[in-house]
Motif scaffolding. Structure first.
Motif, PDB file in Angstrom:
ATOM      1  N   TYR A  42       0.841  -1.209   0.059  1.00 37.12           N
ATOM      2  CA  TYR A  42       0.123  -0.161  -0.132  1.00 37.12           C
ATOM      3  C   TYR A  42       0.889   1.355  -0.072  1.00 37.12           C
ATOM      4  O   TYR A  42       0.304   2.439  -0.227  1.00 37.12           O
ATOM      5  N   LYS A  43       2.137   1.214   0.253  1.00 36.13           N
ATOM      6  CA  LYS A  43       3.004   2.337   0.609  1.00 36.13           C
ATOM      7  C   LYS A  43       2.973   3.171  -0.836  1.00 36.13           C
ATOM      8  O   LYS A  43       2.680   4.380  -0.807  1.00 36.13           O
ATOM      9  N   LEU A  76      -0.604   5.199  -1.162  1.00 34.95           N
ATOM     10  CA  LEU A  76      -1.160   5.898   0.098  1.00 34.95           C
ATOM     11  C   LEU A  76      -1.883   7.153  -0.522  1.00 34.95           C
ATOM     12  O   LEU A  76      -2.891   7.524   0.028  1.00 34.95           O
ATOM     13  N   ILE A  80      -3.143   1.738   8.114  1.00 29.64           N
ATOM     14  CA  ILE A  80      -2.112   2.565   8.024  1.00 29.64           C
ATOM     15  C   ILE A  80      -1.499   3.451   9.215  1.00 29.64           C
ATOM     16  O   ILE A  80      -2.508   3.702  10.060  1.00 29.64           O
ATOM     17  N   SER A 137       2.758  11.967   4.639  1.00 32.43           N
ATOM     18  CA  SER A 137       2.125  11.743   3.199  1.00 32.43           C
ATOM     19  C   SER A 137       0.972  12.965   3.216  1.00 32.43           C
ATOM     20  O   SER A 137       1.044  13.914   2.290  1.00 32.43           O
TER      21      SER A 137
END
Length: 109
Positions: free
Chosen positions: A7-8, A11, A44, A52
């Motif tokens: 998922y990085k 994101l 997360i 982010s």
């Protein structure tokens, strides 16, 4: 399986999509919504989320509204006009990527 590496790269897209749907959200709310929507499969961390959010704010994709809630200040994030445009771009990129991966996996199966 650890999903943090998967998922990085997505994101920013996840955050943009959520804010596009919800209007405005605060950080913890974002983490909980993702956890709920994925039935706990995607978690997360604050260490991934806040850098982010700050980068997206610096890039002009988000604006911040500070609201006092129960004697505490809470930062709500919402999309700017550029953020809304970037949401469309990121979702298209992700759909293309998923389609490409499905094609590749189909040929490898």
């Amino acid at each position: 399986m650890s999903n943090s590496k998967l998922y990085k790269g997505s994101l920013t897209t996840i955050i943009l999509k959520l804010l596009n749907e919800e209007g405005k959200m605060y950080g913890y709310e974002i983490t909980q919504k993702v956890k709920q929507l994925t039935q706990g499969e995607l978690k997360i961390t604050e260490g991934a989320l806040y850098p982010s959010l700050h980068k997206m704010e610096a890039d002009g994709l988000l604006e911040v509204e500070v609201v006092k809630v129960e004697n505490r200040l809470r930062k709500y994030y919402k999309l700017t006009e550029n953020g809304t445009k970037e949401t469309v771009n990121k979702l298209e990129e992700l759909q293309t990527y998923i389609k490409t991966m499905q094609t590749l996996m189909g040929k490898l199966a």
